[in-house]
Design an enzyme around this catalytic site. Structure first.
Site, mmCIF file in Angstrom:
data_model
loop_
_atom_site.group_PDB
_atom_site.id
_atom_site.type_symbol
_atom_site.label_atom_id
_atom_site.label_comp_id
_atom_site.label_asym_id
_atom_site.label_seq_id
_atom_site.Cartn_x
_atom_site.Cartn_y
_atom_site.Cartn_z
ATOM 1 N N GLU A 16 37.825 41.605 37.061
ATOM 2 C CA GLU A 16 37.466 41.795 36.004
ATOM 3 C C GLU A 16 36.673 43.677 35.782
ATOM 4 O O GLU A 16 35.915 43.541 35.317
ATOM 5 C CB GLU A 16 37.278 40.936 34.753
ATOM 6 C CG GLU A 16 37.925 39.790 34.409
ATOM 7 C CD GLU A 16 37.258 38.950 34.012
ATOM 8 O OE1 GLU A 16 36.907 38.912 32.678
ATOM 9 O OE2 GLU A 16 38.699 38.394 33.173
ATOM 10 N N GLU A 48 44.090 34.849 35.366
ATOM 11 C CA GLU A 48 43.079 33.862 34.456
ATOM 12 C C GLU A 48 43.241 33.691 32.712
ATOM 13 O O GLU A 48 43.908 34.222 32.424
ATOM 14 C CB GLU A 48 41.365 34.594 34.253
ATOM 15 C CG GLU A 48 41.064 34.874 35.807
ATOM 16 C CD GLU A 48 39.436 35.274 35.121
ATOM 17 O OE1 GLU A 48 39.253 34.821 33.895
ATOM 18 O OE2 GLU A 48 39.038 35.274 36.492
#
Lengths: 584, 584, 584
Positions: free
Chosen positions: B148, B299
């Site tokens: 991320e 995710e």
């Protein structure tokens, strides 16, 4: 060309942002719009002095020349608001220091410390050079010092070591010895007692500080900007006979009245929208009396304000109303910000006369119509002046920041209460008044209204007031008036400095008006509800000066009623009078 | 074991947080849940290199081996998001510096500066060592760089001296000389003019800075992270043939399209709830086209997200819908975050498949059913691919941050306007489209929609677009399109770069749509109300390309109508067309 | 004069702020108001030690003498809350450091670091000197250490190097080796693993830190203030037999129960308004049991609180109710803050008995009536004590800050939930209870309620509780209880530490109650809706201890019902019991 005559109509013009040859196109549009004044140069330091000591005024002479040829007068602005990058780089000590010790950066405006001697020297140099270039040039109609002076650096202004030391010295000059300061501020509480002026801190905003210290600090910050502007005024006055002002709003923070002591005219900026336009009545009733000369509106919007957003489309007719207001209220100039919207920088979306692409905006019709109506009214405007008012209303810059640190009542906002709960109801009755600083002379007024004026000692008001009342003036005072000293402390002999003594009443007790309102029964049997703060008085047979404005009654009636109470000596036989500012 | 085949179904697994022997229990549950992929290791640097230069990959080999034995493939993550404590202690210059000059601390993630050469060396070392260990290991299905990626350090990202100098150098590389920069940014205003690149500041967020500088800075921050990821991609590509991606959301801040230029597949994370699940249509219509390979969801949540709170119970059926979405839209993997909820650390309350106590959550039924339905559909999924769409909608990462610094309209939020006022109404008609970056090729599209695209110069779009239109493409453009240069300034020849020229209409004036809406009368006599921004055009007899999307009409109708206007050359005889984005 | 007897009635008095001769006037008013105690000196360090090492207690002896002559007892406060300016100037290392590295300034209170050895030495010196002056003076009724201790310096307290090192040492003392800490906190996640205690950072509030670290830091901050107060308690106890306390509210941050381990009596401050006055029942039910001696209210308001604003007029009768509450609940003193409103400083608008001008406030009638009613009730009050309650409710200071870092549920606020959703419904049934710290003995209680008690290991509660239950006690537990270790981590063998084992039920799954409520079906067939958090249990034929408070039922009924479930062993044959805290 002949120098233009009032009413002055124009805009702020930034030729430094555009190709040199574009000026002819701009001037053609200016003439077409009926304009006769342009304000220029107030941010253009880096064009006048691109490198330290290397000056270039040729471009500016060219602009002045071109405008003059078209019959457009020039207001010239020393550009001290935006120092060039080499100042920030070479003299970093010039830059405003925030509370946390970091300094603001180049790339914005008002980022230099008004007390920095180095910066002040640079300012003196550029202003002197400009005055040498243009001080004797009769194409220059007026000077505008800097631009929208306000206290820069966040809540507390500049917190650099220079400011800190100068603040301590200002306290030494005021108090003489530290013991006098300790007594005046009552520092025994919380062991705040100081041993020397060198220990006095800058009252950082995250610390729960003493209000006397906070008030003194803001007073010092204000004085710093006044002194900063006065330095330029002195330079200009010694080199030119053209009038000198500084364009700003009466922002909270700088004492607007003090700021103008050495200035020749008020240059006033405003940006209210239609629902708040009535506030401009207040402000213009105020700025009209700050200098002798008629005031100028140096900035207002044509159609909307804005920076990186366009803020608030204004309805048809707004521009007309907004632009006539100053002429009706004693001004002689109306200048828009800005002439042609920028194509770069921080304010890309601001309304104007021409767009960035040089096209007249939709508002051009109203603008042209204004020029024509100004022209038609010019003889009337130039041969008359506003009638002198017999009623004055106190507005105090000092009270503004006193209330900032001591609101007394939760949610209290001085300016808003003063404007919306006192000025507006009075004005709506048709009553015309002057809004005056406490330092101003009371000569010529028959009625004086002093609501929300916690301190009666600005400019020796207390003594002047007493004389004026004894000479027959009618004074309407309160609420929240005469309850703080100039050091922002309370009186200990009475809740008030002199109100009890002067009126012969005795304040029995105080009730805070929040969160609950009380019903008040008046001497004449009427009742009213609501309020800011209550003081219960005991009449003791002595004369009564009513500390009361009842805005439930419409305007003039309120005044009349106050007068009648004031005149009605001895009539308070009911034994108590509750006083306060009321509204339904 | 044989390498798993799509659809990939799994979760993020953190064996480093649990006793070594527990893996058998975890794997038993994984098999029971029908999973065939686990993502591991992306935060485990301190387990791989507990002390500087001392490596330990044994535990990781053990995990890979155990998973492989059970037929579970592995996605392996270089752990550069969480450097070990000895980096922060020994090389403090690696840590992100906030605007105020302080540095973030160890004990969190993404706290290292992407431009720090020291940190980059450490990253190179650990990634190289991992690639040496696992680059030829066919049990590894793919690599995931870091985790991320986003711009760390608050609003402005890292403000360390290394970043500052590199930023200045990037400007020198772009402009050559400082005069070119000054001209491009129009720095004459406010005396912002620079004498050298070394004077360019980091535009701190508390300072009122030039939008061109702000935009350039964010562009630089984005480029820094792209370069950071590309370094790892280069290392991995030289040592392995396994595909390489980086799991992230298209956060505002990093240019998602540029980020993937050297990557092999999109690894996409998302956490929308049911009311916002439609936004995932937008994002998956976008990520589908960023790389050649089918995208992966790396995710998403099973039942709720959360850190120290559990955030938002999801209703029955949510997991099913949320997990099928990527398969329907061109993805081939769906991985949950996370497998087993942590028993320690910052994210104790996050939903998962197993609880911290190793018990299947209430959602286990939906999870198992998904595994079965994936299995049943696998042949279909593996032998088909999404149909190529003929309609494309522009989404620009660059526009996202341009609007951040220049919203133009109060309260304007690019992404939300684009998604809710353009994409959604179109999608609700059943129209399928690709969401594409301006740099992407237009080949194969018949209709292109470019709303809220202020700059047409990303990736030489303007020239490519012209060719594409001339070859027959239908372009629906605006509002707020083609009104800014790549330097974030305005055009001076026209409100638009080329729209006037291309359409033959002339923008008569602009009205800001806030706070007031206007009624627009269209060429065909209909009227509509509401809007973002208005430009009034004068038809001058030339052809008209409609800069208009009318979302009052349902989807396909809107497209048709636009086409008809586009095709209806010369019909704008009413003399004016108000254009804008409308909604009831 | 004879020493006053309870009930004690008085106020905080600041003679240092007023002319010396004014005391006679003040005392006359005190007597007139019926007061017999004054609290003095707790901020007056700079009057006792105006310059370092130069003491002046003469003025204080004078005040004590004057008050004693009038029969007014004295509570004496060591003034360590407000060190003189020379400490800040000469020993800047004493001043609290904020998270950003800057230090607070002189000019406020609580600005010195409780761990600073230099400041602690100064405190030792002034407290010792005061004890030498007044420790054997029987006109002193009690000592009050410092004033309103709370964690100063913002969210994280003091972040100076001394605190940092002491924190690290406290961890070393607790864990012995860094590996033990790593295991206990699960630092393998995110590579947070430490190699040495010297690497442990202060968890700054802007960084996303590990909750175990955050909780440990706040625990350390709390311990620092306890140790700070205990130093003074030791000094005073060695030099005087007068009782020693410290006036404070149970603010979140300092462990109130630990704070009083070495103190002789509770000196409690409170300022709730009428709508929140019921919360004082909770607090007084708590402070009553913290020390052996009857508690004192050392601060409360007569008519309103406030600093630079007057905050909240209180209705007639408030003062009476507010002042009788402590007497009804086991206290023996009620002191107002403050006697005479300051004329300077930070708290100019606070309510009091006398105004700054020395006039009795409107509340004087209620104050005098209270003195009379206290007097009339004194024999009863002095010969009785509150009945010992059989029901106890757990309140944990530690839980307060655990929940601060791990609220578990969005918007969860421990204290408010505990007070408004547990304590209040129970109290409204007329049930009287003690609010007790988990470390307190359970002796004598028949029913114990432990809602929202995440950790059962404070003061070895778990073992004591087991014994107590086995001896016949009825325990009502949950929700959100027994689900965190003392290290702020989760259990891995079960969602709970021992609840499953003790009750024989098995937690089937967990549902987060936000943003959705669930309907629960109870064993007896009734249903209820709403809740904080749900755990689904499977009955397995074993005994059941109900982890349930049903506040839908009124108070005592709820208790009865819980008992019946608790007693109803084996009756949970429906196979599931949903537990939680419910309200309509």
């Amino acid at each position: 060309m002949a120098r233009p005559t009032p009413p002055y109509f124009g805009a702020a013009y930034y030729p430094e942002d555009w190709p040199r040859e574009q000026i002819d196109d701009d001037i053609r549009h200016m003439k077409d719009a009926g304009m006769n004044v342009m304000r220029i140069a107030e941010f253009a330091w880096s064009c006048m002095e691109p490198h330290e000591g290397a000056y270039d005024f040729e471009w500016l002479h060219h602009v002045v020349e071109k405008l003059d040829q078209a019959g457009v007068g020039v207001v010239l602005g020393p550009p001290t608001c935006t120092p060039p990058v080499w100042i920030a780089e070479r003299y970093p000590e010039c830059i405003v220091m925030l509370e946390d010790g970091t300094r603001i950066q180049h790339g914005t405006r008002r980022h230099a410390c008004p007390n920095s001697p180095v910066y002040r020297d640079h300012c003196e140099r550029i202003v002197t050079r400009m005055a040498e270039e243009f001080g004797q040039d009769d194409r220059i109609m007026a000077w505008q010092i800097d631009n929208e002076l306000y206290i820069s650096g966040g809540e507390r202004g500049c917190c650099c070591p220079v400011c800190h030391r100068k603040f301590q010295e200002s306290l030494r000059a005021r108090f003489g010895t530290i013991d006098v300061l300790n007594e005046a501020w009552g520092t025994h509480l919380w062991s705040q007692t100081y041993e020397s002026f060198a220990q006095i801190p800058i009252p950082k905003s995250h610390v729960w500080h003493h209000p006397s210290l906070q008030t003194a600090w803001m007073n010092f910050q204000s004085d710093s900007y006044v002194e900063f502007a006065e330095q330029q005024a002195d330079i200009l006055h010694s080199r030119t006979t053209q009038p000198v002002g500084t364009d700003m709003m009466p922002f909270g923070g700088i004492h607007y009245y003090k700021m103008h002591r050495k200035l020749d005219l008020v240059q006033y900026n405003h940006y209210d929208d239609m629902p708040n336009l009535w506030r401009q009545l207040f402000w213009m009733d105020y700025v009209r009396g700050v200098c002798e000369a008629p005031f100028w509106v140096t900035e207002t919007q044509t159609c909307w304000g804005g920076g990186v957003i366009a803020a608030g489309y204004k309805e048809p007719g707004f521009c007309r109303a907004n632009s006539w207001l100053p002429m009706a209220l004693g001004g002689e100039a109306n200048l828009y910000w800005l002439w042609r919207t920028h194509w770069s920088g921080q304010e890309l979306m601001h309304g104007s006369v021409l767009t960035s692409a040089g096209r007249p905006r939709h508002i051009i019709g109203e603008v042209k119509a204004l020029a024509q109506s100004y022209e038609r009214a010019s003889e009337f405007l130039n041969t008359t002046k506003p009638r002198r008012n017999e009623v004055a209303l106190h507005f105090s810059c000092w009270a503004w920041w006193l209330f900032q640190f001591q609101p007394q009542k939760a949610g209290f906002h001085y300016l808003n209460e003063l404007q919306s709960r006192v000025y507006r109801p009075l004005a709506q009755t048709g009553l015309r008044m002057d809004v005056v600083d406490p330092m101003k002379s009371l000569d010529g007024y028959r009625v004086l209204v002093s609501p929300l004026l916690p301190c009666l000692d600005e400019g020796d008001l207390r003594a002047r007031l007493k004389d004026w009342i004894e000479a027959g003036g009618t004074w309407i005072v309160g609420p929240l008036s005469d309850n703080r000293t100039l050091e922002a402390t309370k009186y200990t002999h009475s809740p008030f400095g002199c109100l009890e003594e002067w009126t012969g009443v005795h304040a029995k007790y105080e009730l805070c008006g929040d969160p609950r309102d009380f019903t008040m029964r008046w001497a004449d049997g009427t009742e009213s509800t609501g309020g800011i703060w209550y003081d219960a008085f005991e009449a003791n047979g002595a004369d009564v000066l009513a500390t009361y404005i009842d805005v439930e009654l419409d305007g003039l009636a309120a005044i009349t009623r106050s007068r009648s109470i004031s005149a009605n000596r001895g009539s308070m036989s009911s034994g108590r009078l509750r006083v306060g500012l009321c509204s339904r």
